[in-house]
Design a protein around this motif. Structure first.
Motif, PDB file in Angstrom:
ATOM      1  N   TYR A 190       0.814  -1.210   0.000  1.00 36.67           N
ATOM      2  CA  TYR A 190       0.000   0.000   0.000  1.00 36.67           C
ATOM      3  C   TYR A 190       0.854   1.269   0.000  1.00 36.67           C
ATOM      4  N   LEU A 191       0.232   2.372  -0.407  1.00 41.50           N
ATOM      5  CA  LEU A 191       0.865   3.694  -0.326  1.00 41.50           C
ATOM      6  C   LEU A 191       0.723   4.181   1.112  1.00 41.50           C
ATOM      7  N   VAL A 192       1.865   4.412   1.777  1.00 41.26           N
ATOM      8  CA  VAL A 192       1.870   4.781   3.200  1.00 41.26           C
ATOM      9  C   VAL A 192       2.383   6.210   3.345  1.00 41.26           C
ATOM     10  N   GLY A 193       1.653   7.021   4.085  1.00 42.79           N
ATOM     11  CA  GLY A 193       2.048   8.408   4.283  1.00 42.79           C
ATOM     12  C   GLY A 193       2.726   8.636   5.626  1.00 42.79           C
ATOM     13  N   THR A 194       3.712   9.542   5.635  1.00 44.55           N
ATOM     14  CA  THR A 194       4.331  10.004   6.880  1.00 44.55           C
ATOM     15  C   THR A 194       4.661  11.475   6.678  1.00 44.55           C
ATOM     16  N   TRP A 195       5.493  12.068   7.554  1.00 44.46           N
ATOM     17  CA  TRP A 195       5.795  13.489   7.387  1.00 44.46           C
ATOM     18  C   TRP A 195       7.277  13.745   7.620  1.00 44.46           C
ATOM     19  N   ARG A 196       7.742  14.878   7.119  1.00 44.83           N
ATOM     20  CA  ARG A 196       9.176  15.184   7.038  1.00 44.83           C
ATOM     21  C   ARG A 196       9.871  15.123   8.397  1.00 44.83           C
ATOM     22  N   PHE A 199       2.303  16.334  10.369  1.00 47.20           N
ATOM     23  CA  PHE A 199       1.346  15.297  10.767  1.00 47.20           C
ATOM     24  C   PHE A 199      -0.067  15.600  10.267  1.00 47.20           C
ATOM     25  N   LYS A 200      -0.512  16.837  10.432  1.00 47.73           N
ATOM     26  CA  LYS A 200      -1.878  17.188  10.040  1.00 47.73           C
ATOM     27  C   LYS A 200      -2.104  17.001   8.544  1.00 47.73           C
ATOM     28  N   ALA A 201      -1.092  17.363   7.750  1.00 55.66           N
ATOM     29  CA  ALA A 201      -1.212  17.212   6.300  1.00 55.66           C
ATOM     30  C   ALA A 201      -1.345  15.733   5.921  1.00 55.66           C
TER      31      ALA A 201
END
Length: 247
Positions: A134-140, A162-164
């Motif tokens: 799956y496509l997994v999101g995280t943040w910088r 995180f909010k984005a």
């Protein structure tokens, strides 16, 4: 006689210099950076609050050292603690990759990260191996990006914060995202349409200070944190925010 007077003057001068250095050391201010990640650390108006903020405030009050706390995007908070003297960032996962980069005071808590999905998403995974498709999101600059790469996730979307990333999950622009299990419980209680998919990792969350941070001050901070853990203050703070730490 003159020699004796000269020696006395040198001793007095040396003592005054030492006192000056001591006064300067006491006048130093520790600068803490953190991100907007309620209920752990966030702003109430312009005032930093939260379960980890209160621990830092109590710790610094107990040792009598001046400090500041600034809430900002995580990447900037982390960068400042990496590069600026007398600066610490929290709550920071103590990973193998970060171990030598900072001077550590910990734990503010022990956390598990889980992969979550938006309700209605068809993403299903009982294991990390199954989640890799799956496509997994995280943040910088968040440590979860390192965990995802270490576990060979091939498709990682890195957002600004995180909010984005959470917004992308809720609009189905990503399939999964890693999140603190504490924070997942908070989202569920608030009625957010999210589901737990599988466990990603477990780690100590602490205060990461610039690597040249004074060791005596680091030790005093650690002793103060140890004391508030031992006397139950840490657990009481977490219960105040609706969080429950395991024994």
């Amino acid at each position: 006689m003159e020699s004796r007077v000269g020696k006395l003057l040198l001793i007095v001068a040396a003592n005054l210099f030492s006192l000056s250095l001591l006064a300067s050391a006491h006048a130093e201010t520790v600068h803490f950076t953190t991100e907007d990640y309620p209920p752990f650390n966030y702003r109430d108006g312009k005032t930093p609050v939260g379960a980890t903020v209160e621990q830092v405030q109590k710790m610094m009050a107990d040792i009598g050292v001046d400090y500041t706390i600034d809430v900002m995007p995580w990447a900037r908070a982390y960068s400042q603690a990496m590069t600026e003297p007398l600066t610490c960032v929290f709550a920071t996962a103590h990973s193998e990759e970060r171990d030598k980069l900072f001077a550590w005071v910990q734990p503010l808590f022990i956390d598990r990260n889980v992969l979550i999905k938006h309700n209605g998403s068809k993403a299903t995974a009982a294991t990390i191996d199954e989640a890799r498709k799956y496509l997994v999101g995280t943040w910088r600059e968040d440590y979860t990006e390192t965990i995802l790469r270490r576990n060979n996730f091939p498709r990682i979307d890195v957002g600004s914060d995180f909010k984005a990333t959470l917004k992308k999950l809720m609009s189905d622009r990503i399939d999964l995202m890693p999140i603190s299990e504490f924070y997942f419980d908070k989202l569920k209680k608030e009625g957010h349409a999210v589901q737990k998919v599988t466990i990603l990792s477990q780690q100590a969350m602490g205060i990461a200070c610039q690597k040249d941070f004074p060791s005596d001050l680091q030790n005093r901070m650690q002793t103060a944190l140890d004391a508030l853990i031992a006397d139950g203050t840490q657990k009481r703070i977490f219960r105040k925010y609706g969080l429950h730490l395991g024994d």
